[in-house]
Write an enzyme that holds these catalytic residues in place. Structure first.
Site, PDB file in Angstrom:
ATOM      1  CB  CYS A 189      36.042  48.612  41.034  1.00 36.73           C
ATOM      2  SG  CYS A 189      34.800  49.854  40.607  1.00 36.73           S
ATOM      3  CB  SER A 190      41.743  48.610  42.985  1.00 34.21           C
ATOM      4  OG  SER A 190      43.028  48.129  42.735  1.00 34.21           O
ATOM      5  N   PRO A 192      41.151  42.490  44.391  1.00 33.88           N
ATOM      6  CG  PRO A 192      42.052  40.323  44.413  1.00 33.88           C
ATOM      7  CD  PRO A 192      40.956  41.161  43.793  1.00 33.88           C
ATOM      8  N   GLY A 193      43.509  43.540  43.446  1.00 33.07           N
ATOM      9  CA  GLY A 193      44.673  44.224  42.908  1.00 33.07           C
ATOM     10  C   GLY A 193      45.319  43.621  41.685  1.00 33.07           C
ATOM     11  CE  LYS A 195      40.594  43.447  34.919  1.00 32.55           C
ATOM     12  NZ  LYS A 195      40.275  42.299  35.787  1.00 32.55           N
ATOM     13  CG  ASP A 243      30.236  55.256  46.851  1.00 34.24           C
ATOM     14  OD1 ASP A 243      30.401  54.893  45.676  1.00 34.24           O
ATOM     15  OD2 ASP A 243      29.127  55.244  47.419  1.00 34.24           O
ATOM     16  CG  ASP A 261      37.685  44.755  36.488  1.00 36.23           C
ATOM     17  OD1 ASP A 261      37.144  44.406  35.430  1.00 36.23           O
ATOM     18  OD2 ASP A 261      38.149  43.946  37.315  1.00 36.23           O
ATOM     19  CB  CYS A 315      34.105  38.881  34.742  1.00 33.99           C
ATOM     20  SG  CYS A 315      33.475  39.086  36.412  1.00 33.99           S
TER      21      CYS A 315
END
Length: 384
Positions: A189-190, A192-193, A195, A243, A261, A315
């Site tokens: 689940c990247s 906007p990038g 991590k 997905d 994440d 989070c």
């Protein structure tokens, strides 16, 4: 490796082309800009009508000052019961945006020694100096004990950014991943990038597969990667619009490390919802999130090779979305075991406040002077 490349090339883009349109069962928006924490609108993911629609733009460059009483009352009821006085500590920090802190992660591909020296002169110190998993000196992140925030850098095609602003606690999942050079890594689940950028600051992977199913966020993800990575790394990074719940089924046993994440009820963002109706809908849909998170985590386990590891993070302070998700997967998957992160937590305690009594994973609770979090992190190993 050839099998992975051949399979991924059917649906991936590496900065330069679009993917085919795919019909999705439901949708979620993922992470906000690198200047603030992740902000999800999970209601759209849980929409039963299956239409793609437009993402609800809940992400703001600066937190709104108006506290959403609907959300606050809901959190008070739940978190006082789950966390006791620890919620009082977190509540005070979360309700004071003017005191929020921002970490500065340097970009090793456009590193400014002068800027690092300037940060140190301004009272910033290294977050990762003694942290396990941070043996790669190329990962440079600086934090200040006082409220301080550098201006965000705009995307400029062909020019790499020098730094990335983030909640320092969001690096804990990356450290827990313990990536190594040559690893095949999936960031499920990247967008906007942030991590993924952090992973690439520490190692040069064999493949880093960055997945984001929402088409707008997917484009945002590609732009973020383009802003931080030199072109000679593009061949090692693949970006997909899939997905995440089904990647494990389509690519079983293909990855050394997986980061989940997960989309969650973002406490920090929800507290400043500007629309009470939208906030009420979020709360009503909140109890459906754990089912989604379990599906994503099980998919991640399936995507792992035997001996591989998956890091799960959110989070939110919610027990149902954190330790309960881990407990469910441990009880339903006999081929995984919990990995002990005690050493990492102990070494980072000078920067973060961890909630006591968590047997399954670790939870960072924000407090005055250490406003990092909320951030939950747990790690699983696939046995066979």
């Amino acid at each position: 490796m050839q099998r992975l490349h051949a399979s991924l090339q059917k649906c991936f883009a590496v900065f330069v082309r679009d993917v085919y349109s795919v019909n999705w069962m439901c949708r979620y928006t993922s992470i906000a800009a690198d200047t603030v924490e992740r902000k999800y609108d999970c209601n759209t993911y849980l929409n039963k009508n299956g239409t793609r629609g437009n993402s609800y733009k809940s992400c703001k460059r600066t937190p709104q000052k108006q506290i959403c009483q609907v959300v606050l009352q809901h959190f008070d009821q739940q978190y006082y019961e789950e966390l006791g006085e620890a919620w009082s500590t977190a509540r005070e920090a979360l309700l004071c945006p003017s005191g929020w802190q921002y970490a500065v992660m340097m970009n090793r591909f456009n590193l400014s020694v002068e800027m690092m020296q300037s940060l140190k002169c301004q009272g910033y110190s290294s977050l990762l100096k003694d942290a396990p998993g941070s043996s790669h000196s190329s990962l440079q992140c600086f934090v200040s004990k006082t409220q301080s925030r550098l201006p965000s850098q705009q995307h400029r095609p062909g020019k790499l950014k020098q730094y990335y602003l983030l909640n320092a606690a969001s690096l804990l999942p990356v450290l827990a991943l313990e990536a190594r050079d040559g690893d095949t890594i999936l960031d499920l689940c990247s967008a906007p990038g942030g991590k993924s950028i952090a992973i690439l600051q520490t190692v040069t992977p064999g493949i880093l597969h960055c997945n984001e199913w929402d088409i707008l966020r997917w484009k945002w993800l590609k732009q973020t990667l383009e802003s931080f990575l030199p072109t000679d790394l593009y061949s090692a990074v693949m970006v997909s619009n899939l997905d995440g719940r089904h990647i494990g089924e389509s690519e079983p046993g293909m990855y050394d490390k997986v980061l989940v994440d997960a989309p969650c009820s973002n406490d920090r963002s929800w507290l400043f919802s500007s629309d009470d109706v939208q906030a009420g809908t979020r709360i009503e849909q909140r109890d459906k999130l754990p089912a989604l998170q379990k599906q994503l985590l099980r998919s991640a386990v399936e995507a792992l090779r035997p001996g591989g590891t998956v890091v799960y993070s959110t989070c939110t302070l919610s027990r149902a979305e954190n330790s309960d998700v881990i407990a469910s997967v441990l009880s339903s998957c006999d081929n995984v075991e919990l990995v002990d992160l005690t050493g990492q937590v102990a070494s980072m305690s000078q920067h973060f406040t961890f909630a006591p009594g968590n047997m399954l994973g670790h939870l960072v609770i924000p407090e005055r002077g250490k406003t990092w979090g909320p951030m939950y992190v747990a790690k699983l190993k696939k046995l066979y």
